[in-house]
Motif scaffolding. Structure first.
Motif, PDB file in Angstrom:
ATOM      1  N   HIS A 233       1.005   4.251  -2.893  1.00  0.00           N
ATOM      2  CA  HIS A 233       0.711   5.578  -2.201  1.00  0.00           C
ATOM      3  C   HIS A 233       1.943   6.527  -2.928  1.00  0.00           C
ATOM      4  O   HIS A 233       1.720   7.536  -3.698  1.00  0.00           O
ATOM      5  CB  HIS A 233       0.443   5.842  -0.863  1.00  0.00           C
ATOM      6  CG  HIS A 233      -1.007   5.463  -0.405  1.00  0.00           C
ATOM      7  ND1 HIS A 233      -1.950   6.284  -0.773  1.00  0.00           N
ATOM      8  CD2 HIS A 233      -1.451   4.170  -0.152  1.00  0.00           C
ATOM      9  CE1 HIS A 233      -3.090   5.630  -0.304  1.00  0.00           C
ATOM     10  NE2 HIS A 233      -2.750   4.315  -0.007  1.00  0.00           N
ATOM     11  N   PHE A 234       3.022   6.223  -2.470  1.00  0.00           N
ATOM     12  CA  PHE A 234       4.283   6.875  -2.909  1.00  0.00           C
ATOM     13  C   PHE A 234       4.420   7.029  -4.281  1.00  0.00           C
ATOM     14  O   PHE A 234       4.918   8.009  -4.857  1.00  0.00           O
ATOM     15  CB  PHE A 234       5.431   6.379  -2.084  1.00  0.00           C
ATOM     16  CG  PHE A 234       6.642   7.329  -2.173  1.00  0.00           C
ATOM     17  CD1 PHE A 234       7.721   6.913  -3.044  1.00  0.00           C
ATOM     18  CD2 PHE A 234       6.429   8.289  -1.466  1.00  0.00           C
ATOM     19  CE1 PHE A 234       8.827   8.037  -2.974  1.00  0.00           C
ATOM     20  CE2 PHE A 234       7.723   9.327  -1.467  1.00  0.00           C
ATOM     21  CZ  PHE A 234       8.749   9.113  -2.321  1.00  0.00           C
TER      22      PHE A 234
ATOM     23  N   ALA B 194       0.855  -1.220  -0.111  1.00  0.00           N
ATOM     24  CA  ALA B 194      -0.010   0.036   0.132  1.00  0.00           C
ATOM     25  C   ALA B 194       0.716   1.315  -0.078  1.00  0.00           C
ATOM     26  O   ALA B 194       0.719   2.229  -0.835  1.00  0.00           O
ATOM     27  CB  ALA B 194      -0.943  -0.094   1.169  1.00  0.00           C
ATOM     28  N   LYS B 195       1.781   1.243   1.002  1.00  0.00           N
ATOM     29  CA  LYS B 195       2.726   2.260   1.026  1.00  0.00           C
ATOM     30  C   LYS B 195       3.426   2.790  -0.356  1.00  0.00           C
ATOM     31  O   LYS B 195       3.517   3.904  -0.662  1.00  0.00           O
ATOM     32  CB  LYS B 195       3.672   2.282   2.184  1.00  0.00           C
ATOM     33  CG  LYS B 195       4.770   1.285   2.257  1.00  0.00           C
ATOM     34  CD  LYS B 195       5.691   1.275   3.171  1.00  0.00           C
ATOM     35  CE  LYS B 195       6.740   0.250   3.190  1.00  0.00           C
ATOM     36  NZ  LYS B 195       6.367  -1.076   3.528  1.00  0.00           N
ATOM     37  N   ASN B 196       3.742   1.707  -0.950  1.00  0.00           N
ATOM     38  CA  ASN B 196       4.550   2.109  -2.190  1.00  0.00           C
ATOM     39  C   ASN B 196       3.530   2.411  -3.392  1.00  0.00           C
ATOM     40  O   ASN B 196       3.956   3.319  -4.134  1.00  0.00           O
ATOM     41  CB  ASN B 196       5.270   0.800  -2.686  1.00  0.00           C
ATOM     42  CG  ASN B 196       6.408   0.179  -1.681  1.00  0.00           C
ATOM     43  OD1 ASN B 196       6.823   1.328  -1.259  1.00  0.00           O
ATOM     44  ND2 ASN B 196       6.550  -1.010  -1.603  1.00  0.00           N
TER      45      ASN B 196
ATOM     46  N   THR C 298       2.062   6.839  -6.675  1.00  0.00           N
ATOM     47  CA  THR C 298       1.112   7.927  -7.182  1.00  0.00           C
ATOM     48  C   THR C 298       1.735   9.249  -6.653  1.00  0.00           C
ATOM     49  O   THR C 298       1.330  10.172  -7.843  1.00  0.00           O
ATOM     50  CB  THR C 298      -0.267   7.657  -6.140  1.00  0.00           C
ATOM     51  OG1 THR C 298      -0.744   6.428  -6.200  1.00  0.00           O
ATOM     52  CG2 THR C 298      -1.304   8.521  -6.779  1.00  0.00           C
ATOM     53  N   ILE C 299       2.217   9.477  -5.678  1.00  0.00           N
ATOM     54  CA  ILE C 299       2.772  10.814  -5.603  1.00  0.00           C
ATOM     55  C   ILE C 299       3.765  11.033  -6.353  1.00  0.00           C
ATOM     56  O   ILE C 299       3.923  12.335  -7.076  1.00  0.00           O
ATOM     57  CB  ILE C 299       3.173  10.929  -3.976  1.00  0.00           C
ATOM     58  CG1 ILE C 299       2.189  10.931  -3.038  1.00  0.00           C
ATOM     59  CG2 ILE C 299       4.066  11.999  -3.956  1.00  0.00           C
ATOM     60  CD1 ILE C 299       2.301  10.829  -1.488  1.00  0.00           C
ATOM     61  N   LEU C 300       4.510  10.048  -6.845  1.00  0.00           N
ATOM     62  CA  LEU C 300       5.865  10.586  -7.717  1.00  0.00           C
ATOM     63  C   LEU C 300       5.201  10.699  -9.297  1.00  0.00           C
ATOM     64  O   LEU C 300       5.533  11.602  -9.745  1.00  0.00           O
ATOM     65  CB  LEU C 300       6.624   9.221  -7.762  1.00  0.00           C
ATOM     66  CG  LEU C 300       7.739   9.235  -8.533  1.00  0.00           C
ATOM     67  CD1 LEU C 300       8.749  10.078  -8.004  1.00  0.00           C
ATOM     68  CD2 LEU C 300       8.722   7.714  -8.279  1.00  0.00           C
TER      69      LEU C 300
ATOM     70  N   ILE D 156       2.453  12.106  -9.910  1.00  0.00           N
ATOM     71  CA  ILE D 156       1.780  13.329  -9.762  1.00  0.00           C
ATOM     72  C   ILE D 156       2.758  14.244  -9.976  1.00  0.00           C
ATOM     73  O   ILE D 156       2.861  15.437 -10.568  1.00  0.00           O
ATOM     74  CB  ILE D 156       0.791  13.778  -8.593  1.00  0.00           C
ATOM     75  CG1 ILE D 156      -0.292  12.698  -8.486  1.00  0.00           C
ATOM     76  CG2 ILE D 156       0.331  15.253  -8.649  1.00  0.00           C
ATOM     77  CD1 ILE D 156      -1.119  12.686  -7.269  1.00  0.00           C
TER      78      ILE D 156
END
Lengths: 162, 263
Positions: free
Chosen positions: B16-17, B12-14, B19-21, B23
């Motif tokens: 999310h991260f 999950a954390k990867n 996704t941020i990358l 964006i």
């Protein structure tokens, strides 16, 4: 939605700091890096997903005065939150000193990153004259917060001293 | 297939991260066409309210400073206006004094009162001229209205004048209309009076009284005052005459000393 309210409040706090508080609390140009302190506190006390997304949005709110740095700051603060969260998981952060040290390192990394984004020729002199003192100043504020949070610094204790 | 359902929670954390990358990469790639609207929204929501507050506080501080400066200017101007009004009054007095002519064979020494002495009323004044300016003891002192007193003590650069309000200071006087003579004296309770005028004198209220010159100190002809009241008491050979002094002894500022020019 209600769960988001504290983070929206933190974003307003970042905006308040950027517009009003930064100039009032600066000493000879040395400023408190309150946005990074807030991001690191969220990383220390909240869970991972929340902290990395908050770090990203905090970076966007932080760079309103320099929109070209928006993506960089968002990415960096998100990564910083990720890093701090994992350090927290592996380190003993019971003492105020350890948490203050974590804050200091995070602020120093962010200050250095901001100076690199500026692409200034006088990177080292700015590092010595603003980044390092700003790190110490921010760590001091962070330590006061931790002492208060742990109950080691309170109005009653101050009254006992005097 | 269960590994597929557990995949999101495990990474999950990867995700999310990542996704941020993604964006962030989009923001790098599209440039200002996307970042500008985002910047505007974030500025309007999180910064603009504080900008308004800061602007209002700064304006308030500027206005407060302006008010303080204007108050200072106002106080300074008030002081200057008072000084100018004083100067104007002095100007008027001095112009009146310039029109005054001394008697023949006499010159005037213009002086200024620097100190007064007396409890209810001034009886002695100190002036700013002395022996070096030709001031001598027993010289008559007048102002533009009339007789004020005589020089009592002389120093090198100052002198003390004994006013007509001093009980020890007597003036030989004459009533201009009836030509009767008397002695002017001053008492704190009764005021200025003219004594030793015979009861059969035709003196009446409104008559002017001048110095007679017969006392040996004051020259003849200086205005002293006007008769305000005449009392004739039975079996008293003299009138009781009250005099309204022509000089206001509470506000004397510039004086002339009568100096004899010819021996």
């Amino acid at each position: 939605m209600i769960a988001l309210l504290p983070y929206i409040f933190y974003c307003f706090l970042i905006g308040f700091h950027q517009i009003i508080l930064k100039n009032i609390t600066s000493i000879s140009g040395v400023e408190i890096n309150l946005p990074v302190i807030i991001v690191l506190l969220v990383a220390i006390y909240k869970d991972e997903i929340v902290s990395i997304w908050f770090g990203f949005f905090a970076g966007i709110v932080l760079t309103v005065s320099a929109p070209e740095q928006m993506a960089w700051q968002g990415l960096f603060l998100s990564a910083l939150s990720y890093l701090v969260f994992h350090l927290k998981e592996r380190m003993n952060l019971e003492s105020v000193y350890s948490r203050t040290s974590l804050i200091a390192c995070g602020v120093l990394l962010h200050n250095m990153f901001s100076l690199l984004l500026l692409q200034s020729d006088s990177f080292w002199s700015l590092l010595v004259s603003f980044a390092l003192p700003g790190t110490v100043y921010s760590a001091l504020i962070g330590s006061i917060y931790f002492l208060g949070k742990d109950g080691k610094l309170s109005i009653n204790k101050l009254k006992e001293i005097f | 297939m269960s590994w597929l359902s557990s995949l999101p929670s495990k990474y999950a954390k990867n995700i999310h991260f990542g996704t941020i990358l993604l964006i962030a990469i989009v923001l790098f790639g599209v440039g200002s066409s996307v970042s500008t609207p985002i910047h505007n929204v974030v500025y309007t929501v999180f910064h603009y309210p504080f900008v308004i507050i800061r602007t209002n506080i700064e304006e308030l501080l500027v206005l407060s400073e302006k008010e303080r400066q204007l108050t200072e200017i106002l106080v300074e101007s008030s002081v200057k206006i008072s000084q100018m009004e004083e100067a104007q009054k002095e100007n008027i007095r001095l112009r009146e004094m310039l029109e005054f002519q001394p008697p023949a064979n006499y010159s005037l020494i213009a002086t200024k009162v620097v100190a007064t002495a007396g409890e209810k009323l001034a009886i002695l004044v100190t002036i700013n001229k002395g022996a070096e300016s030709g001031v001598e003891i027993n010289q008559s002192v007048i102002n533009q209205y009339g007789l004020v007193g005589k020089v009592n003590i002389v120093n090198s650069n100052s002198a003390i004048v004994e006013l007509l309000t001093s009980q020890a200071n007597r003036v030989a006087a004459r009533i201009t209309s009836s030509r009767d003579m008397g002695i002017i004296k001053y008492d704190f309770d009764e005021g200025m009076t003219l004594e030793y005028v015979p009861v059969q004198s035709k003196v009446a209220s409104g008559d002017t009284v001048i110095s007679s010159g017969l006392g040996g100190i004051y020259q003849e002809g200086f205005l002293i005052g006007t008769v305000s009241e005449v009392k004739r008491i039975k079996d008293d050979p003299f009138c009781t005459i009250k005099i309204e002094p022509i000089v206001n002894f509470n506000s004397i500022e510039e004086l002339f000393i009568i100096k004899k020019t010819t021996p």
